[in-house]
Design a protein around this motif. Structure first.
Motif, mmCIF file in Angstrom:
data_model
loop_
_atom_site.group_PDB
_atom_site.id
_atom_site.type_symbol
_atom_site.label_atom_id
_atom_site.label_comp_id
_atom_site.label_asym_id
_atom_site.label_seq_id
_atom_site.Cartn_x
_atom_site.Cartn_y
_atom_site.Cartn_z
ATOM 1 N N MET A 237 -66.047 -25.285 12.218
ATOM 2 C CA MET A 237 -66.962 -24.669 11.330
ATOM 3 C C MET A 237 -67.148 -25.403 10.099
ATOM 4 O O MET A 237 -66.466 -25.894 9.371
ATOM 5 C CB MET A 237 -66.627 -23.230 11.225
ATOM 6 N N ILE A 238 -68.583 -25.578 9.722
ATOM 7 C CA ILE A 238 -68.690 -26.070 8.432
ATOM 8 C C ILE A 238 -69.542 -25.118 7.547
ATOM 9 O O ILE A 238 -70.197 -24.003 7.759
ATOM 10 C CB ILE A 238 -70.061 -27.102 8.657
ATOM 11 N N ALA A 239 -68.928 -24.946 6.138
ATOM 12 C CA ALA A 239 -69.534 -24.132 5.238
ATOM 13 C C ALA A 239 -70.582 -24.788 4.299
ATOM 14 O O ALA A 239 -70.135 -26.081 3.969
ATOM 15 C CB ALA A 239 -68.294 -23.774 4.297
ATOM 16 N N LEU A 240 -71.316 -24.213 3.936
ATOM 17 C CA LEU A 240 -72.699 -24.610 3.416
ATOM 18 C C LEU A 240 -72.606 -23.929 2.321
ATOM 19 O O LEU A 240 -72.979 -22.756 2.037
ATOM 20 C CB LEU A 240 -73.753 -24.582 4.228
ATOM 21 N N VAL A 241 -72.300 -24.531 0.901
ATOM 22 C CA VAL A 241 -72.278 -23.810 -0.305
ATOM 23 C C VAL A 241 -73.620 -23.970 -1.033
ATOM 24 O O VAL A 241 -74.074 -25.144 -1.408
ATOM 25 C CB VAL A 241 -71.081 -24.061 -1.330
ATOM 26 N N ILE A 242 -74.296 -22.851 -1.641
ATOM 27 C CA ILE A 242 -75.397 -22.998 -2.564
ATOM 28 C C ILE A 242 -74.894 -23.017 -3.858
ATOM 29 O O ILE A 242 -74.443 -21.759 -4.039
ATOM 30 C CB ILE A 242 -76.482 -22.006 -2.060
ATOM 31 N N GLY A 243 -74.877 -23.952 -4.572
ATOM 32 C CA GLY A 243 -73.968 -24.010 -5.831
ATOM 33 C C GLY A 243 -74.598 -23.297 -6.988
ATOM 34 O O GLY A 243 -74.351 -23.936 -8.028
ATOM 35 N N THR A 244 -75.511 -22.320 -6.875
ATOM 36 C CA THR A 244 -75.887 -21.767 -7.953
ATOM 37 C C THR A 244 -76.138 -20.201 -7.637
ATOM 38 O O THR A 244 -76.360 -19.742 -6.310
ATOM 39 C CB THR A 244 -77.267 -22.273 -8.348
ATOM 40 N N ASN A 245 -76.275 -19.200 -8.611
ATOM 41 C CA ASN A 245 -76.685 -17.907 -8.332
ATOM 42 C C ASN A 245 -78.061 -17.669 -8.986
ATOM 43 O O ASN A 245 -78.527 -16.454 -9.039
ATOM 44 C CB ASN A 245 -75.632 -16.862 -9.001
ATOM 45 N N VAL B 107 -70.503 -28.730 3.065
ATOM 46 C CA VAL B 107 -71.677 -29.271 2.507
ATOM 47 C C VAL B 107 -71.835 -28.441 1.248
ATOM 48 O O VAL B 107 -71.802 -27.298 1.166
ATOM 49 C CB VAL B 107 -72.737 -29.176 3.381
ATOM 50 N N TRP B 108 -72.087 -29.140 0.055
ATOM 51 C CA TRP B 108 -72.331 -28.477 -1.247
ATOM 52 C C TRP B 108 -73.879 -28.826 -1.729
ATOM 53 O O TRP B 108 -73.848 -30.028 -1.895
ATOM 54 C CB TRP B 108 -71.044 -28.903 -2.129
ATOM 55 N N VAL B 109 -74.650 -28.109 -1.795
ATOM 56 C CA VAL B 109 -75.808 -28.345 -2.400
ATOM 57 C C VAL B 109 -75.874 -27.673 -4.063
ATOM 58 O O VAL B 109 -75.849 -26.685 -4.287
ATOM 59 C CB VAL B 109 -77.045 -27.563 -1.683
ATOM 60 N N THR B 110 -75.966 -28.643 -4.704
ATOM 61 C CA THR B 110 -75.799 -28.206 -6.352
ATOM 62 C C THR B 110 -77.136 -28.745 -6.995
ATOM 63 O O THR B 110 -77.530 -29.830 -6.820
ATOM 64 C CB THR B 110 -74.661 -29.057 -6.792
ATOM 65 N N PRO B 111 -77.479 -27.850 -7.949
ATOM 66 C CA PRO B 111 -78.699 -28.319 -8.795
ATOM 67 C C PRO B 111 -77.844 -29.053 -10.015
ATOM 68 O O PRO B 111 -76.629 -28.830 -10.317
ATOM 69 C CB PRO B 111 -79.241 -26.884 -9.281
ATOM 70 N N GLU B 112 -78.613 -29.414 -11.005
ATOM 71 C CA GLU B 112 -78.134 -29.749 -12.332
ATOM 72 C C GLU B 112 -78.790 -29.049 -13.324
ATOM 73 O O GLU B 112 -79.842 -28.724 -13.418
ATOM 74 C CB GLU B 112 -78.614 -31.207 -12.615
ATOM 75 N N TYR B 113 -77.683 -28.088 -14.221
ATOM 76 C CA TYR B 113 -78.068 -27.323 -15.350
ATOM 77 C C TYR B 113 -77.218 -27.954 -16.398
ATOM 78 O O TYR B 113 -76.231 -28.272 -16.449
ATOM 79 C CB TYR B 113 -77.756 -26.140 -15.186
ATOM 80 N N ASN B 114 -78.360 -28.590 -17.327
ATOM 81 C CA ASN B 114 -77.880 -28.877 -18.617
ATOM 82 C C ASN B 114 -76.908 -30.073 -18.630
ATOM 83 O O ASN B 114 -75.666 -30.269 -19.019
ATOM 84 C CB ASN B 114 -77.254 -27.747 -19.439
ATOM 85 N N GLY B 115 -77.118 -31.059 -17.680
ATOM 86 C CA GLY B 115 -76.258 -32.215 -17.410
ATOM 87 C C GLY B 115 -74.932 -31.899 -16.679
ATOM 88 O O GLY B 115 -74.071 -32.858 -16.876
ATOM 89 N N THR C 296 -68.987 -32.968 1.235
ATOM 90 C CA THR C 296 -70.213 -33.904 1.117
ATOM 91 C C THR C 296 -71.076 -33.227 -0.042
ATOM 92 O O THR C 296 -71.177 -32.062 -0.022
ATOM 93 C CB THR C 296 -70.851 -34.444 2.296
ATOM 94 N N PHE C 297 -72.129 -34.030 -0.557
ATOM 95 C CA PHE C 297 -72.863 -33.326 -1.601
ATOM 96 C C PHE C 297 -74.379 -33.580 -1.420
ATOM 97 O O PHE C 297 -74.624 -34.827 -1.320
ATOM 98 C CB PHE C 297 -72.479 -33.827 -3.138
ATOM 99 N N ILE C 298 -75.128 -32.678 -1.703
ATOM 100 C CA ILE C 298 -76.528 -32.811 -2.166
ATOM 101 C C ILE C 298 -77.056 -32.458 -3.318
ATOM 102 O O ILE C 298 -76.685 -31.197 -3.811
ATOM 103 C CB ILE C 298 -77.408 -32.164 -0.853
ATOM 104 N N GLY C 299 -77.629 -33.250 -4.101
ATOM 105 C CA GLY C 299 -77.939 -32.794 -5.604
ATOM 106 C C GLY C 299 -79.313 -32.650 -5.506
ATOM 107 O O GLY C 299 -80.278 -33.211 -5.060
ATOM 108 N N VAL C 300 -79.843 -31.605 -6.134
ATOM 109 C CA VAL C 300 -81.350 -31.159 -6.408
ATOM 110 C C VAL C 300 -81.337 -30.944 -7.974
ATOM 111 O O VAL C 300 -80.854 -30.321 -8.763
ATOM 112 C CB VAL C 300 -81.433 -29.639 -5.865
ATOM 113 N N SER C 301 -82.610 -31.805 -8.446
ATOM 114 C CA SER C 301 -82.684 -31.683 -9.742
ATOM 115 C C SER C 301 -84.262 -31.980 -10.099
ATOM 116 O O SER C 301 -84.865 -32.710 -9.498
ATOM 117 C CB SER C 301 -82.160 -32.879 -10.158
ATOM 118 N N ALA C 302 -84.699 -31.354 -11.262
ATOM 119 C CA ALA C 302 -86.093 -31.470 -11.791
ATOM 120 C C ALA C 302 -86.268 -32.904 -12.445
ATOM 121 O O ALA C 302 -87.153 -33.473 -12.269
ATOM 122 C CB ALA C 302 -86.433 -30.603 -12.710
ATOM 123 N N GLY C 303 -85.219 -33.443 -12.783
ATOM 124 C CA GLY C 303 -85.015 -34.805 -13.571
ATOM 125 C C GLY C 303 -84.845 -35.728 -12.560
ATOM 126 O O GLY C 303 -85.061 -35.773 -11.461
#
Length: 181
Positions: free
Chosen positions: A1-9, A72-80, A105-112
């Motif tokens: 089983m793969i865990a998929l983490v949404i790295g923000t609330n 699998v970790w999906v993360t945004p960038e907040y304040n660097g 493994t990582f997926i990055g999501v950013s407005a920048g």
């Protein structure tokens, strides 16, 4: 089983929208990732007494991580950096077994313009410290506001292709290091 983490609330986060599509990509590859949305963390986990005694409502999160073959970790960038809730989540998980010898493994999501490069590097350092097995193929999605339609779906076929390639490689990596899925 793969865990998929949404790295923000954060409510309405682009990370959650991207993670929904990532889940579909893994499902098409024969996996059914268990989503851990940090927006669903039980409020009592934020009580300082949780460091000593985890609330039972947190078991779903820690049990999913411990049962996973990979993350699998999906993360945004907040304040660097990564969101504070993501670091707190990591701190609440059992040490060392949560990440020890577990592929991630990582997926990055950013407005920048850097696609969450900094938080991914910070997460990689944490996972390496905790003896995790970091899969080198990262995906950076930026500027995320230009990549999502009104329904929160990725509109750039090249971005979807990068996630699909990452998923294929990650599943092969997990199967190799964990002896199957």
């Amino acid at each position: 089983m793969i865990a998929l983490v949404i790295g923000t609330n954060r409510p309405g986060a682009a990370s959650a929208q991207v993670a929904a599509q990532v889940k579909e990509i893994y499902a098409a590859a024969g996996q059914d990732p268990q989503v851990l949305d940090l927006a669903d963390l039980p409020p009592e986990i934020f009580d300082p007494s949780s460091y000593a005694t985890k609330p039972e409502a947190f078991n779903r999160f820690s049990d999913t991580v411990l049962a996973s073959k990979g993350i699998v970790w999906v993360t945004p960038e907040y304040n660097g950096s990564l969101p504070g809730v993501a670091k707190y989540f990591i701190d609440m998980l059992p040490f060392p077994e949560s990440f020890e010898h577990r592929p991630v493994t990582f997926i990055g999501v950013s407005a920048g313009m850097w696609g969450a490069l900094r938080p991914i590097e910070q997460l990689e350092a944490i996972f390496k410290y905790r003896q995790g097995l970091v899969f080198a193929h990262r995906v950076h999605l930026m500027p995320i506001g230009n990549l999502l339609d009104d329904n929160g779906r990725l509109t750039d076929p090249k971005a979807v292709e990068r996630i699909e390639a990452q998923a294929k490689g990650f599943l092969e990596f997990v199967a190799q290091v964990k002896g199957g899925l």
